[in-house]
Design an enzyme around this catalytic site. Structure first.
Site, PDB file in Angstrom:
ATOM      1  N   SER A  31       8.087   4.830 -12.617  1.00 30.51           N
ATOM      2  CA  SER A  31       8.112   4.830 -14.085  1.00 30.51           C
ATOM      3  C   SER A  31       9.538   5.056 -14.605  1.00 30.51           C
ATOM      4  O   SER A  31      10.418   5.525 -13.874  1.00 30.51           O
ATOM      5  CB  SER A  31       7.188   5.931 -14.603  1.00 30.51           C
ATOM      6  OG  SER A  31       7.727   7.187 -14.263  1.00 30.51           O
ATOM      7  N   GLU A  67      12.445  -4.016  -4.471  1.00 40.28           N
ATOM      8  CA  GLU A  67      11.470  -4.226  -5.531  1.00 40.28           C
ATOM      9  C   GLU A  67      12.142  -4.070  -6.898  1.00 40.28           C
ATOM     10  O   GLU A  67      11.878  -4.837  -7.818  1.00 40.28           O
ATOM     11  CB  GLU A  67      10.314  -3.223  -5.375  1.00 40.28           C
ATOM     12  CG  GLU A  67       9.142  -3.545  -6.282  1.00 40.28           C
ATOM     13  CD  GLU A  67       7.981  -2.550  -6.166  1.00 40.28           C
ATOM     14  OE1 GLU A  67       8.162  -1.479  -5.569  1.00 40.28           O
ATOM     15  OE2 GLU A  67       6.902  -2.864  -6.692  1.00 40.28           O
ATOM     16  N   GLY A  96       0.827  -1.212   0.000  1.00 36.97           N
ATOM     17  CA  GLY A  96       0.000   0.000   0.000  1.00 36.97           C
ATOM     18  C   GLY A  96       0.856   1.254   0.000  1.00 36.97           C
ATOM     19  O   GLY A  96       1.016   1.902   1.053  1.00 36.97           O
ATOM     20  N   GLU A 101      10.566   7.338 -16.514  1.00 45.78           N
ATOM     21  CA  GLU A 101      10.944   8.757 -16.411  1.00 45.78           C
ATOM     22  C   GLU A 101      11.497   9.044 -15.008  1.00 45.78           C
ATOM     23  O   GLU A 101      12.513   9.733 -14.849  1.00 45.78           O
ATOM     24  CB  GLU A 101       9.739   9.676 -16.672  1.00 45.78           C
ATOM     25  CG  GLU A 101       9.249   9.694 -18.117  1.00 45.78           C
ATOM     26  CD  GLU A 101       8.377   8.494 -18.466  1.00 45.78           C
ATOM     27  OE1 GLU A 101       7.997   7.739 -17.555  1.00 45.78           O
ATOM     28  OE2 GLU A 101       8.098   8.292 -19.654  1.00 45.78           O
TER      29      GLU A 101
HETATM   30  C1  LIG Z   1       0.419  -3.016 -13.008  1.00 46.09           C
HETATM   31  C2  LIG Z   1       0.660  -2.062 -11.869  1.00 46.09           C
HETATM   32  C3  LIG Z   1       0.749  -2.554 -10.584  1.00 46.09           C
HETATM   33  C4  LIG Z   1       0.962  -1.676  -9.504  1.00 46.09           C
HETATM   34  N1  LIG Z   1       1.020  -2.200  -8.229  1.00 46.09           N
HETATM   35  C5  LIG Z   1       1.161  -1.361  -7.194  1.00 46.09           C
HETATM   36  C6  LIG Z   1       1.148  -1.877  -5.852  1.00 46.09           C
HETATM   37  O1  LIG Z   1       1.024  -3.095  -5.615  1.00 46.09           O
HETATM   38  N2  LIG Z   1       1.256  -1.000  -4.818  1.00 46.09           N
HETATM   39  C7  LIG Z   1       1.406   0.341  -5.016  1.00 46.09           C
HETATM   40  O2  LIG Z   1       1.538   1.068  -4.041  1.00 46.09           O
HETATM   41  N3  LIG Z   1       1.425   0.870  -6.277  1.00 46.09           N
HETATM   42  C8  LIG Z   1       1.307   0.055  -7.361  1.00 46.09           C
HETATM   43  N4  LIG Z   1       1.299   0.566  -8.643  1.00 46.09           N
HETATM   44  C9  LIG Z   1       1.360   2.006  -8.827  1.00 46.09           C
HETATM   45  C10 LIG Z   1       2.635   2.532  -9.431  1.00 46.09           C
HETATM   46  O3  LIG Z   1       3.683   2.531  -8.496  1.00 46.09           O
HETATM   47  C11 LIG Z   1       2.321   3.934  -9.975  1.00 46.09           C
HETATM   48  O4  LIG Z   1       1.406   3.776 -11.056  1.00 46.09           O
HETATM   49  C12 LIG Z   1       3.560   4.658 -10.466  1.00 46.09           C
HETATM   50  O5  LIG Z   1       4.409   4.995  -9.399  1.00 46.09           O
HETATM   51  C13 LIG Z   1       3.192   5.950 -11.259  1.00 46.09           C
HETATM   52  O6  LIG Z   1       2.317   6.735 -10.492  1.00 46.09           O
HETATM   53  P1  LIG Z   1       0.939   7.266 -11.121  1.00 46.09           P
HETATM   54  O7  LIG Z   1       0.212   6.104 -11.719  1.00 46.09           O
HETATM   55  O8  LIG Z   1       0.261   8.049 -10.059  1.00 46.09           O
HETATM   56  O9  LIG Z   1       1.353   8.215 -12.338  1.00 46.09           O
HETATM   57  P2  LIG Z   1       1.860   9.713 -12.241  1.00 46.09           P
HETATM   58  O10 LIG Z   1       2.815   9.868 -11.116  1.00 46.09           O
HETATM   59  O11 LIG Z   1       0.673  10.599 -12.270  1.00 46.09           O
HETATM   60  O12 LIG Z   1       2.675   9.859 -13.604  1.00 46.09           O
HETATM   61  C14 LIG Z   1       2.025  10.030 -14.881  1.00 46.09           C
HETATM   62  C15 LIG Z   1       3.099  10.179 -15.943  1.00 46.09           C
HETATM   63  O13 LIG Z   1       3.879  11.352 -15.686  1.00 46.09           O
HETATM   64  C16 LIG Z   1       5.268  11.031 -15.600  1.00 46.09           C
HETATM   65  N5  LIG Z   1       5.892  11.849 -14.538  1.00 46.09           N
HETATM   66  C17 LIG Z   1       5.408  12.078 -13.301  1.00 46.09           C
HETATM   67  N6  LIG Z   1       6.264  12.854 -12.590  1.00 46.09           N
HETATM   68  C18 LIG Z   1       7.308  13.111 -13.416  1.00 46.09           C
HETATM   69  C19 LIG Z   1       8.532  13.858 -13.259  1.00 46.09           C
HETATM   70  N7  LIG Z   1       8.831  14.466 -12.131  1.00 46.09           N
HETATM   71  N8  LIG Z   1       9.394  13.883 -14.315  1.00 46.09           N
HETATM   72  C20 LIG Z   1       9.116  13.240 -15.481  1.00 46.09           C
HETATM   73  N9  LIG Z   1       7.961  12.536 -15.691  1.00 46.09           N
HETATM   74  C21 LIG Z   1       7.081  12.464 -14.675  1.00 46.09           C
HETATM   75  C22 LIG Z   1       5.320   9.558 -15.219  1.00 46.09           C
HETATM   76  O14 LIG Z   1       6.515   8.950 -15.663  1.00 46.09           O
HETATM   77  C23 LIG Z   1       4.108   9.020 -15.978  1.00 46.09           C
HETATM   78  O15 LIG Z   1       4.464   8.763 -17.318  1.00 46.09           O
HETATM   79  C24 LIG Z   1       1.096  -0.284  -9.742  1.00 46.09           C
HETATM   80  C25 LIG Z   1       1.018   0.207 -11.060  1.00 46.09           C
HETATM   81  C26 LIG Z   1       0.792  -0.662 -12.118  1.00 46.09           C
HETATM   82  C27 LIG Z   1       0.727  -0.105 -13.522  1.00 46.09           C
END
Ligand SMILES: Cc1cc2nc3c(=O)[nH]c(=O)nc-3n(C[C@H](O)[C@H](O)[C@H](O)COP(=O)(O)OP(=O)(O)OC[C@H]3O[C@@H](n4cnc5c(N)ncnc54)[C@H](O)[C@@H]3O)c2cc1C
Length: 384
Positions: free
Chosen positions: A367, A244, A127, A369
């Site tokens: 991600s 991880e 979480g 990025e």
């Molecule tokens: C299949 C899957 C399983 C997951 N499992 C878990 C889990 O078990 N537990 C958990 O806690 N989370 C989990 N996640 C969440 C995951 O860690 C987040 O999706 C990830 O950290 C990105 O956050 P966000 O989705 O809020 O996207 P955002 O942070 O909103 O990012 C959107 C886009 O903007 C880009 N971006 C954002 N900030 C910047 C920056 N400063 N510079 C350049 N680019 C930027 C990102 O690279 C991305 O392309 C999972 C995600 C997926 C897809």
């Protein structure tokens, strides 16, 4: 009966051959090479088999019930699991929480929680992410307020993989409002059957309920469930992301995708096609390079070294290689790549499922990025 032999004493060929015969004899055939990530109800026999054999946690020290396996042998183990098409388990306990408790947990937390990860009595989920706190994780707002001998948790997590299978969740929670948002965060262990916890599955693009939203409404947890020091959870959160990234940096996914690519080549009779040979050879070399890089990081861990921020490189390299392999699979299959049941006699050649999983791999655990930002700032010291 758990195997107590120290596998590091075997030579690599003997170890590989022993693994191969054991996997062939014990892996449930009905879950070989699944196109999707399996739920616990389906992968439980395999979890149980590894647990009983004492092979669930190759990297943990032997005194904690792990195999204490050398880096080289962990890579061999990964290769043999992938060669056979073994499914990924509900492994947040084995690959993330366990190593974290081994480093930061109290002896009583270690004695209580580690054996239950190995036995499968506790199935964990992670979480961390929240709506509005993904890449910018330190903005998280789920809070835990102290009330006597308990923490009271309120808030919401999202994208929580396999929360619908888990009976425990490890949480990052805000325990203080501080000027620097990283400072007031703590690391808390919460049973999922606590009153006030609600799990709502989310369907992904494959229409699979692989991740969930999890809501906390006045959830009460004993104060002893906090790991490490209060308000100092950020450094542990980062350490866990390091574990991880090591796990996700494993060649496992690319190895498997590459075996599917070769299978596709056979199905389309492309073995003698020069263009196919060239692309497949390049990907094979990239995969071999990645295995070498992975073994170097594993070696650091097995020698007790702390991982640096450069471990981000491993995650980028693996997830983008996985993406390149699966993009080529999709290119080869053309419109057939969209067939949801997959191709081939057992449906295991599912190019679109592999492609979508590879896309997800460049997002979860930070991600591409964000990994590049980490490398540019903390490894290369470039200006922000
Ligand atoms: C299949 C899957 C399983 C997951 N499992 C878990 C889990 O078990 N537990 C958990 O806690 N989370 C989990 N996640 C969440 C995951 O860690 C987040 O999706 C990830 O950290 C990105 O956050 P966000 O989705 O809020 O996207 P955002 O942070 O909103 O990012 C959107 C886009 O903007 C880009 N971006 C954002 N900030 C910047 C920056 N400063 N510079 C350049 N680019 C930027 C990102 O690279 C991305 O392309 C999972 C995600 C997926 C897809």
């Amino acid at each position: 009966m758990a195997d107590t032999q120290d596998m590091n004493t075997l030579d690599n060929a003997a170890f590989r051959s022993m693994l191969r015969s054991w996997i062939e004899a014990n892996y449930p055939p009905e879950i070989r090479s699944p196109a999707k990530r399996l739920h616990l109800r389906d992968n439980w026999p395999w979890y149980k088999a590894l647990s009983e054999k004492g092979w669930l946690c190759p990297s943990w020290p032997r005194e904690h019930g792990g195999m204490g396996l050398s880096a080289e042998k962990q890579v061999i183990m990964t290769e043999e699991f992938e060669r056979h098409g073994c499914a990924r388990l509900n492994d947040h306990g084995a690959t993330m929480l366990g190593p974290l408790l081994i480093r930061y947990g109290t002896p009583s937390q270690q004695q209580h929680f580690l054996p239950k990860i190995i036995s499968g009595e506790h199935i964990w989920c992670q979480g961390y992410s929240e709506p509005g706190a993904g890449s910018d994780l330190a903005s998280l707002r789920t809070k835990a307020d102290r009330d006597g001998d308990e923490w009271v948790v309120n808030g919401q997590k999202i994208w929580t993989t396999m929360a619908n299978d888990a009976n425990w969740i490890f949480l990052l929670v805000r325990t203080a409002s501080t000027a620097r948002k990283q400072d007031g965060i703590s690391f808390l262990l919460v049973p999922m059957d606590s009153p006030g916890v609600t799990v709502r599955p989310i369907l992904n693009l494959e229409m699979h309920d692989e991740f969930c939203e999890v809501f906390f409404d006045n959830v009460r947890v004993p104060i002893d469930n906090l790991v490490g020091e209060i308000n100092k959870g950020w450094s542990m959160a980062k350490a866990l992301l390091g574990f991880e990234r090591i796990f996700i940096g494993s060649p496992r996914l690319s190895d498997y995708a590459f075996s599917r690519l070769l299978e596709l080549g056979r199905l389309y009779k492309l073995e003698d096609d020069r263009a196919f040979q060239e692309r497949a050879s390049q990907l094979f070399l990239d995969l071999e390079n990645h295995k070498t890089l992975f073994a170097e990081y594993l070696d650091l861990i097995s020698r007790g070294k702390q991982l640096g921020p450069d471990v981000s490189l491993l995650k980028i390299n693996q997830s983008e290689l996985f993406r390149r392999i699966t993009e080529y699979m999709l290119e080869l299959t053309g419109e057939m790549g969209g067939v949801i049941e997959g191709l081939g006699h057992d449906g295991a050649l599912n190019a679109s499922a592999q492609f979508l999983q590879a896309r997800a791999a460049t997002i979860y655990a930070g991600s591409s990025e964000i990994q590049r930002n980490i490398i540019s700032k903390t490894v290369l010291n470039l200006p922000s």
